[in-house]
Motif scaffolding. Structure first.
Motif, PDB file in Angstrom:
ATOM      1  N   SER A 229     131.510   4.629 -40.966  1.00 19.27           N
ATOM      2  CA  SER A 229     131.770   4.638 -42.405  1.00 19.27           C
ATOM      3  C   SER A 229     131.732   3.210 -42.945  1.00 19.27           C
ATOM      4  O   SER A 229     131.721   2.248 -42.177  1.00 19.27           O
ATOM      5  N   PRO A 230     131.710   3.047 -44.281  1.00 16.71           N
ATOM      6  CA  PRO A 230     131.756   1.680 -44.830  1.00 16.71           C
ATOM      7  C   PRO A 230     132.950   0.868 -44.334  1.00 16.71           C
ATOM      8  O   PRO A 230     132.828  -0.338 -44.090  1.00 16.71           O
ATOM      9  N   GLN A 231     134.099   1.522 -44.180  1.00 18.79           N
ATOM     10  CA  GLN A 231     135.279   0.800 -43.713  1.00 18.79           C
ATOM     11  C   GLN A 231     135.069   0.258 -42.294  1.00 18.79           C
ATOM     12  O   GLN A 231     135.439  -0.886 -41.994  1.00 18.79           O
ATOM     13  N   ILE A 232     134.477   1.085 -41.431  1.00 27.70           N
ATOM     14  CA  ILE A 232     134.219   0.644 -40.054  1.00 27.70           C
ATOM     15  C   ILE A 232     133.147  -0.444 -40.035  1.00 27.70           C
ATOM     16  O   ILE A 232     133.244  -1.420 -39.284  1.00 27.70           O
ATOM     17  N   ARG A 233     132.122  -0.296 -40.872  1.00 33.21           N
ATOM     18  CA  ARG A 233     131.066  -1.313 -40.925  1.00 33.21           C
ATOM     19  C   ARG A 233     131.602  -2.655 -41.425  1.00 33.21           C
ATOM     20  O   ARG A 233     131.073  -3.706 -41.082  1.00 33.21           O
ATOM     21  N   ASN A 234     132.638  -2.615 -42.244  1.00 34.05           N
ATOM     22  CA  ASN A 234     133.252  -3.858 -42.712  1.00 34.05           C
ATOM     23  C   ASN A 234     134.054  -4.559 -41.619  1.00 34.05           C
ATOM     24  O   ASN A 234     134.307  -5.762 -41.716  1.00 34.05           O
ATOM     25  N   ARG A 235     134.467  -3.821 -40.611  1.00 32.45           N
ATOM     26  CA  ARG A 235     135.311  -4.378 -39.544  1.00 32.45           C
ATOM     27  C   ARG A 235     134.538  -4.628 -38.258  1.00 32.45           C
ATOM     28  O   ARG A 235     134.706  -5.664 -37.608  1.00 32.45           O
ATOM     29  N   GLY A 236     133.720  -3.664 -37.856  1.00 33.33           N
ATOM     30  CA  GLY A 236     133.062  -3.745 -36.551  1.00 33.33           C
ATOM     31  C   GLY A 236     131.904  -4.716 -36.532  1.00 33.33           C
ATOM     32  O   GLY A 236     131.318  -5.044 -37.571  1.00 33.33           O
ATOM     33  N   GLY A 237     131.553  -5.179 -35.321  1.00 31.46           N
ATOM     34  CA  GLY A 237     130.442  -6.093 -35.161  1.00 31.46           C
ATOM     35  C   GLY A 237     129.756  -5.926 -33.823  1.00 31.46           C
ATOM     36  O   GLY A 237     130.221  -5.185 -32.945  1.00 31.46           O
ATOM     37  N   VAL A 238     128.667  -6.648 -33.652  1.00 28.68           N
ATOM     38  CA  VAL A 238     127.851  -6.535 -32.448  1.00 28.68           C
ATOM     39  C   VAL A 238     128.618  -6.988 -31.215  1.00 28.68           C
ATOM     40  O   VAL A 238     128.463  -6.429 -30.129  1.00 28.68           O
ATOM     41  N   GLY A 239     129.467  -8.004 -31.361  1.00 25.29           N
ATOM     42  CA  GLY A 239     130.235  -8.486 -30.205  1.00 25.29           C
ATOM     43  C   GLY A 239     131.093  -7.394 -29.600  1.00 25.29           C
ATOM     44  O   GLY A 239     131.220  -7.300 -28.375  1.00 25.29           O
ATOM     45  N   GLY A 240     131.686  -6.565 -30.457  1.00 26.52           N
ATOM     46  CA  GLY A 240     132.500  -5.460 -29.947  1.00 26.52           C
ATOM     47  C   GLY A 240     131.675  -4.428 -29.220  1.00 26.52           C
ATOM     48  O   GLY A 240     132.079  -3.912 -28.169  1.00 26.52           O
ATOM     49  N   ASN A 241     130.499  -4.107 -29.770  1.00 26.39           N
ATOM     50  CA  ASN A 241     129.595  -3.171 -29.099  1.00 26.39           C
ATOM     51  C   ASN A 241     129.209  -3.691 -27.722  1.00 26.39           C
ATOM     52  O   ASN A 241     129.190  -2.947 -26.733  1.00 26.39           O
ATOM     53  N   LEU A 242     128.892  -4.984 -27.645  1.00 24.36           N
ATOM     54  CA  LEU A 242     128.505  -5.575 -26.356  1.00 24.36           C
ATOM     55  C   LEU A 242     129.680  -5.608 -25.389  1.00 24.36           C
ATOM     56  O   LEU A 242     129.519  -5.337 -24.197  1.00 24.36           O
ATOM     57  N   GLY A 243     130.858  -5.941 -25.891  1.00 29.23           N
ATOM     58  CA  GLY A 243     132.017  -6.001 -25.014  1.00 29.23           C
ATOM     59  C   GLY A 243     132.383  -4.647 -24.441  1.00 29.23           C
ATOM     60  O   GLY A 243     132.707  -4.517 -23.255  1.00 29.23           O
ATOM     61  N   THR A 244     132.319  -3.615 -25.280  1.00 30.74           N
ATOM     62  CA  THR A 244     132.618  -2.258 -24.813  1.00 30.74           C
ATOM     63  C   THR A 244     131.519  -1.734 -23.901  1.00 30.74           C
ATOM     64  O   THR A 244     131.786  -1.017 -22.939  1.00 30.74           O
ATOM     65  N   ALA A 245     130.269  -2.088 -24.231  1.00 29.92           N
ATOM     66  CA  ALA A 245     129.097  -1.715 -23.427  1.00 29.92           C
ATOM     67  C   ALA A 245     128.947  -0.209 -23.254  1.00 29.92           C
ATOM     68  O   ALA A 245     128.389   0.259 -22.248  1.00 29.92           O
ATOM     69  N   SER A 246     129.420   0.556 -24.218  1.00 26.62           N
ATOM     70  CA  SER A 246     129.205   2.002 -24.163  1.00 26.62           C
ATOM     71  C   SER A 246     127.728   2.301 -24.353  1.00 26.62           C
ATOM     72  O   SER A 246     127.088   1.724 -25.236  1.00 26.62           O
ATOM     73  N   PRO A 247     127.165   3.207 -23.557  1.00 19.94           N
ATOM     74  CA  PRO A 247     125.746   3.545 -23.741  1.00 19.94           C
ATOM     75  C   PRO A 247     125.457   4.144 -25.107  1.00 19.94           C
ATOM     76  O   PRO A 247     124.306   4.165 -25.546  1.00 19.94           O
ATOM     77  N   ALA A 248     126.501   4.622 -25.814  1.00 25.21           N
ATOM     78  CA  ALA A 248     126.315   5.231 -27.133  1.00 25.21           C
ATOM     79  C   ALA A 248     126.465   4.228 -28.266  1.00 25.21           C
ATOM     80  O   ALA A 248     126.351   4.605 -29.429  1.00 25.21           O
ATOM     81  N   GLY A 249     126.708   2.967 -27.966  1.00 19.90           N
ATOM     82  CA  GLY A 249     126.858   1.963 -29.008  1.00 19.90           C
ATOM     83  C   GLY A 249     125.602   1.861 -29.864  1.00 19.90           C
ATOM     84  O   GLY A 249     124.487   1.757 -29.343  1.00 19.90           O
TER      85      GLY A 249
END
Length: 295
Positions: A95-115
């Motif tokens: 959602s817009p709220q999540i897009r305002n908070r989340g970033g690529v670094g978090g996706n890489l750190g979590t390393a979920s295949p669904a990122g």
């Protein structure tokens, strides 16, 4: 649970060295969900929100240096031309709220295949800047994913930035989910044309233990475009070539059956997404080529 809130990058590195099991948190869009559902209970949380440099980006002559905490919204609003594939992927994040908070670094750190960011990052190419008190190392994105929700970071390292080449050709991203928003990908696919090197790169998400590239499909398509003179003549890619490319993408996946979809459905969907994204990217390439010839 201890909560550490360093005021500088140097303090953050020192804290990570002292507490190697500390879990970094910035946007919190992945970590807090796991904590709230009691799927994860770290001894130490390392809050990086006070470190302003992680929220900065720099556009160079050939590359973009993207701070680990740059939000998806910032990517959409400011880097659409330089990183079109990642911008498209960012549009599909929750959602817009999540897009305002989340970033690529978090996706890489979590390393979920669904990122959502992973297919676009793989298709683009680039490096992850990993830093510890021992120094800095650049990890090629192809080598970053080492297992299910496991990455190549050492226990004392933090992600400082991602270095991505500026797009030199069209890029696309496609995602299948059970609805249009607030959904984890059933599968996802990224495609980037690199006319300068006459190469193709792909990225597959949520259809293998880690995000992966369809390397055989890339090699096949690059050879077909070269042999047919398509880079120069800009003609429509024959349906047989598109079908073979789609089959090779589908064959590269190693999906499982789960609550979001079956393995067979994921393979089928990937083939369709590969064919469609190829059509979109090639149409854009042909349009750009015609415009350049008329200029």
């Amino acid at each position: 649970m201890d909560f550490l809130r360093p005021a500088s990058w140097e303090e953050a590195l020192a804290a990570k060295a002292e507490h190697p099991t500390a879990v970094p948190i910035a946007g919190g869009t992945d970590v807090m969900v796991e904590i709230n559902f009691d799927h994860r209970r770290p001894d130490v949380l390392l809050d990086l929100n006070r470190i302003a440099e992680l929220q900065e980006w720099e556009v160079g002559e050939d590359t973009v240096r993207l701070g680990a905490s740059v939000s998806y919204t910032s990517i959409i609003e400011n880097l659409r031309s330089e990183l079109p594939g990642l911008a498209l992927a960012s549009h599909t994040v929750a959602s817009p709220q999540i897009r305002n908070r989340g970033g690529v670094g978090g996706n890489l750190g979590t390393a979920s295949p669904a990122g959502d960011a992973h297919p676009a990052l793989l298709a683009s190419g680039g490096e992850v800047e990993a830093v510890s008190v021992r120094g800095t190392r650049m990890i090629p994105i192809d080598e970053f994913y080492v297992g299910v929700k496991r990455n190549a970071l050492e226990p004392d390292e933090l992600i400082r930035a991602v270095h991505l080449p500026k797009a030199d050709g069209p890029q696309q991203f496609s995602k299948v989910g059970t609805r249009n928003a607030m959904v984890i990908a059933v599968c996802a696919f990224g495609l980037a044309l690199h006319p300068k090197t006459r190469t193709i790169r792909t990225g597959i998400g949520s259809a293998a233990p880690t995000p992966i590239r369809a390397k055989e499909a890339e090699t096949f398509l690059a050879a077909a475009l070269e042999e047919g003179g398509f880079w120069e003549n800009g003609k429509i890619i024959p349906p047989a070539v598109a079908r073979q490319f789609a089959e090779l993408v589908s064959g590269a996946a190693n999906p499982i059956d789960d609550v979001r979809g079956s393995a067979s459905y994921r393979r089928h969907a990937l083939g369709i997404m590969a064919r469609r994204t190829l059509g979109w990217t090639w149409d854009e390439y042909r349009g750009n080529e015609r415009s350049a010839q008329c200029a």
